[in-house]
Design a protein around this motif. Structure first.
Motif, PDB file in Angstrom:
ATOM      1  N   LYS A  13       0.847  -1.198   0.000  1.00  0.00           N
ATOM      2  CA  LYS A  13       0.000   0.000   0.000  1.00  0.00           C
ATOM      3  C   LYS A  13       0.881   1.246   0.000  1.00  0.00           C
ATOM      4  CE  LYS A  13      -3.658   2.396   0.060  1.00  0.00           C
ATOM      5  NZ  LYS A  13      -4.546   2.363  -1.104  1.00  0.00           N
ATOM      6  N   LYS A  49      -6.596  -2.264   7.682  1.00  0.00           N
ATOM      7  CA  LYS A  49      -7.610  -1.654   6.803  1.00  0.00           C
ATOM      8  C   LYS A  49      -7.722  -2.426   5.492  1.00  0.00           C
ATOM      9  CE  LYS A  49      -7.523   3.164   8.301  1.00  0.00           C
ATOM     10  NZ  LYS A  49      -7.113   4.511   7.885  1.00  0.00           N
ATOM     11  N   GLY A  53     -10.973  -4.507   3.904  1.00  0.00           N
ATOM     12  CA  GLY A  53     -11.534  -3.903   2.691  1.00  0.00           C
ATOM     13  C   GLY A  53     -11.804  -2.424   2.837  1.00  0.00           C
ATOM     14  N   LEU A  54     -11.232  -1.804   3.850  1.00  0.00           N
ATOM     15  CA  LEU A  54     -11.419  -0.357   4.021  1.00  0.00           C
ATOM     16  C   LEU A  54     -10.401   0.425   3.200  1.00  0.00           C
ATOM     17  CD1 LEU A  54     -12.043  -0.253   7.886  1.00  0.00           C
ATOM     18  CD2 LEU A  54     -13.747  -0.045   6.087  1.00  0.00           C
ATOM     19  N   ALA A  55      -9.348  -0.243   2.806  1.00  0.00           N
ATOM     20  CA  ALA A  55      -8.342   0.367   1.927  1.00  0.00           C
ATOM     21  C   ALA A  55      -7.999  -0.646   0.842  1.00  0.00           C
ATOM     22  CB  ALA A  55      -7.108   0.750   2.717  1.00  0.00           C
ATOM     23  N   ARG A  56      -7.703  -0.131  -0.324  1.00  0.00           N
ATOM     24  CA  ARG A  56      -7.424  -1.012  -1.462  1.00  0.00           C
ATOM     25  C   ARG A  56      -5.907  -1.145  -1.641  1.00  0.00           C
ATOM     26  NH1 ARG A  56     -10.621  -1.751  -6.412  1.00  0.00           N
ATOM     27  NH2 ARG A  56     -12.019  -0.105  -5.743  1.00  0.00           N
ATOM     28  N   ARG A  73     -15.784  -7.963   0.577  1.00  0.00           N
ATOM     29  CA  ARG A  73     -15.756  -7.195   1.817  1.00  0.00           C
ATOM     30  C   ARG A  73     -16.943  -7.550   2.743  1.00  0.00           C
ATOM     31  NH1 ARG A  73     -17.510  -2.323   3.695  1.00  0.00           N
ATOM     32  NH2 ARG A  73     -18.886  -2.101   1.919  1.00  0.00           N
ATOM     33  N   ILE A  74     -18.122  -7.588   2.195  1.00  0.00           N
ATOM     34  CA  ILE A  74     -19.304  -7.769   3.056  1.00  0.00           C
ATOM     35  C   ILE A  74     -19.338  -9.144   3.714  1.00  0.00           C
ATOM     36  CG2 ILE A  74     -21.844  -7.782   3.094  1.00  0.00           C
ATOM     37  CD1 ILE A  74     -21.664  -5.404   1.130  1.00  0.00           C
ATOM     38  N   LEU A  77     -16.851  -9.067   6.471  1.00  0.00           N
ATOM     39  CA  LEU A  77     -17.266  -8.260   7.628  1.00  0.00           C
ATOM     40  C   LEU A  77     -18.369  -8.941   8.443  1.00  0.00           C
ATOM     41  CD1 LEU A  77     -17.214  -4.659   6.091  1.00  0.00           C
ATOM     42  CD2 LEU A  77     -15.563  -5.675   7.669  1.00  0.00           C
ATOM     43  N   GLN A  78     -19.140  -9.807   7.787  1.00  0.00           N
ATOM     44  CA  GLN A  78     -20.176 -10.543   8.519  1.00  0.00           C
ATOM     45  C   GLN A  78     -19.559 -11.480   9.549  1.00  0.00           C
ATOM     46  OE1 GLN A  78     -22.421 -12.193   5.340  1.00  0.00           O
ATOM     47  NE2 GLN A  78     -24.081 -10.700   5.555  1.00  0.00           N
ATOM     48  N   PHE A  82     -14.264  -6.132  14.515  1.00  0.00           N
ATOM     49  CA  PHE A  82     -13.158  -5.194  14.362  1.00  0.00           C
ATOM     50  C   PHE A  82     -13.194  -4.150  15.472  1.00  0.00           C
ATOM     51  CE2 PHE A  82     -12.075  -1.032  12.136  1.00  0.00           C
ATOM     52  CZ  PHE A  82     -10.717  -1.149  12.337  1.00  0.00           C
ATOM     53  N   SER A  84     -11.377  -0.690  16.191  1.00  0.00           N
ATOM     54  CA  SER A  84     -10.536   0.287  15.503  1.00  0.00           C
ATOM     55  C   SER A  84      -9.501   0.900  16.446  1.00  0.00           C
ATOM     56  CB  SER A  84     -11.443   1.391  14.952  1.00  0.00           C
ATOM     57  OG  SER A  84     -10.695   2.488  14.541  1.00  0.00           O
TER      58      SER A  84
END
Lengths: 308, 231
Positions: A13, A49, A53-56, A73-74, A77-78, A82, A84
């Motif tokens: 990244k 992140k 999937g909050l950052a590519r 991502r979804i 996340l299920q 997380f 933060s």
């Protein structure tokens, strides 16, 4: 079924000219507790992140629970809870209202766990979030994560602002829950002691490079610091030599396995071995990070998490 | 759940706006008793108030609904929930839109009742007779303008991730566009469509449909950007 909860390949990244994460290869086995260690700004949060999937990523790939991060991502996340690094939540909502808000997103949500952890952490459930102390705000985050019924817990600096007693309590809860429910915990921290207490695997990241990834048990039993006196001894790192420090005629080698054999090799090259000592996580971390050496394929995945 | 949360965030503003919407016309009428202003201006007095108040409500709600997550820095928490970002964008938008509609209904009802109480709403001494069709056309035009301003403000606030910036940009566009259109017409002799006036020779229904589509397009654009943005 994929045996890895998290697997990254050459994950990279970049933000403008800043290389936040430089081609890291993480392997986190399912059901394990993995401590992701690094200084502030080392690249821990950016890595997390990308996993969520909050950052590519700019290059490379990441698979979380067998699914491709960002693209899936979804579903990830299920099944992933997380916490933060920034423990901000809706300021006017109470912990009870935050529970009510979060519950709807997860079919596996456990209300009995809410009661259990609210009591255990002594969280004032009817007080607005903004009025809670920093410690209690962190506890609310942890409560929401633990009650989600997730397969994977990704915790970014989970013990920030917690007092030692609560840290102790949290570590015990996490270790017990991981054991009982068999979920995976991936947590970042720069508090080495707390990682050492519960983690089974550790990864060191610095300047976006994964310096080392190993099983904690191996660190205790295999990792050694060899101090040798001599001249023209090898100064290069290799598969089993994580770092070399040279000071005048003294060499310090951080060896990941077969320390005795390596010491014997050094002796054959004319070195006088002054000590072969086991190391704590802190010592290894300081040795690696102080040198700020870049990542090489040889020292990543020293104790390949599941391949061994 | 997110619908409830958005409602909870915006309900204070909604209640305040709804109260103002309910009392603004009766108060104006009471203040102007004896001046015969209502008799003179008739529906145009009421429609102007309705239009101006609706615009302000659109700006306020568009800003608040879209900026809440960024102002509280809770967007990371929200986007770590297993729902598409489109769901969050459109749910927030729907809450504000519903509130705006309710405020408009309250304002409209209070205004109409006040006007009917003091004078004949279909006649004014200054502008003569007004048909029901004209009133409805004007009302629809106002509602479309509210939708346009609300969607524009919502989209800009979400894109700029800042309430003040979004509000400022939206106000600049909303209030600057008519002047820009005048300048274009003066310089190039081209008629620029002004929201939400009838577009060229298009039938009114078609023109209104175009303005609705344009308004929704703003939100759609915001959704696309947010879906691709990194948190």
């Amino acid at each position: 079924m994929n045996q890895l909860a998290i697997a990254t390949q050459n994950l990279t990244k970049t933000y403008a000219s800043i290389h936040a994460v430089r081609g890291i290869n993480l392997t986190v086995p399912r059901g394990s507790i993995y401590g992701f260690l690094g200084r502030n700004g080392a690249g821990k949060t950016t890595t997390i992140k990308m996993l969520l999937g909050l950052a590519r990523p700019n290059a490379g790939s990441a698979r979380v629970l067998g699914m491709e991060a960002f693209r899936e991502r979804i579903p990830i996340l299920q099944r992933t809870a997380f916490v933060s690094e920034k423990k901000t939540l809706y300021p006017s909502l109470t912990a009870s209202e935050l529970v009510r808000f979060s519950r709807g997103f997860y079919p596996t949500w456990s209300d009995s766990a809410v009661g259990k952890y609210a009591g255990l952490f002594e969280i004032p459930m009817e007080q607005p979030f903004e009025q809670l102390s920093n410690g209690n705000q962190t506890k609310v985050w942890l409560l929401l994560a633990l009650c989600q019924g997730a397969d994977l817990l990704i915790l970014d600096e989970p013990t920030t602002a917690l007092d030692p007693i609560t840290v102790d309590q949290l570590m015990r809860v996490l270790a017990a829950e991981a054991l009982d429910r068999g979920f995976t915990i991936f947590f970042s921290s720069h508090q080495l002691e707390e990682v050492e207490r519960i983690a089974e695997y550790v990864g060191f990241i610095d300047h976006g490079n994964l310096l080392m990834e190993a099983q904690l048990e191996d660190i205790k039993s295999e990792f050694r610091l060899i101090t040798a006196a001599g001249s023209s001894l090898p100064e290069q790192t290799s598969m089993h030599v994580l770092s070399v420090e040279v000071e005048q005629n003294f060499y310090r080698y951080l060896v990941t396995r077969d320390a005795e054999l390596f010491a014997a090799d050094l002796s054959r090259n004319g070195a006088t071995i002054t000590s072969i000592a086991p190391l704590s996580l802190r010592e290894i971390f300081l040795l690696l990070v102080r040198k700020e050496q870049s990542c090489t394929s040889g020292n990543v995945g020293v104790t390949a998490a599941v391949s061994s | 759940m997110y619908f409830w949360k958005c409602w909870r965030d915006s309900r204070s503003l909604f209640v305040i706006l709804a109260i103002i919407a309910a009392v603004i016309m009766p108060v104006a009428a009471l203040v102007s008793v004896g001046t015969k202003l209502l008799e003179q201006f008739g529906t145009s007095a009421f429609l102007s108030t309705f239009g101006l108040f609706g615009m302000l409500s659109s700006l306020a709600l568009g800003t608040l609904v879209a900026s809440e997550e960024f102002a509280d820095k809770t967007v990371q928490f929200l986007f770590s929930k297993p729902r598409s970002r489109a769901y969050f964008v459109w749910t927030g938008w729907a809450v504000g839109c519903l509130e705006l509609l309710l405020i408009a209904i309250v304002n409209l009802s209070a205004g109409w009742l006040t006007l009917s109480h003091y004078t004949n709403p279909f006649h004014s001494t200054l502008f003569g007779s007004t048909t029901g069709h004209q009133i409805v056309t004007n009302l629809i035009n106002s509602l479309l303008l509210f939708l346009f301003v609300y969607c524009l403000t919502f989209a800009l606030t979400a894109l700029l991730r800042n309430g003040l910036k979004g509000l400022g940009a939206s106000m600049a566009i909303t209030f600057g566009l008519p002047f820009f259109a005048i300048a274009v017409r003066w310089r190039w002799k081209v008629d620029m469509p002004i929201p939400t006036n009838q577009i060229g020779t298009l039938p009114l229904v078609m023109s209104n449909a175009v303005w609705i589509a344009v308004s929704l397009l703003f939100v759609f654009a915001a959704q696309l950007v947010i879906e691709r943005s990194e948190i």
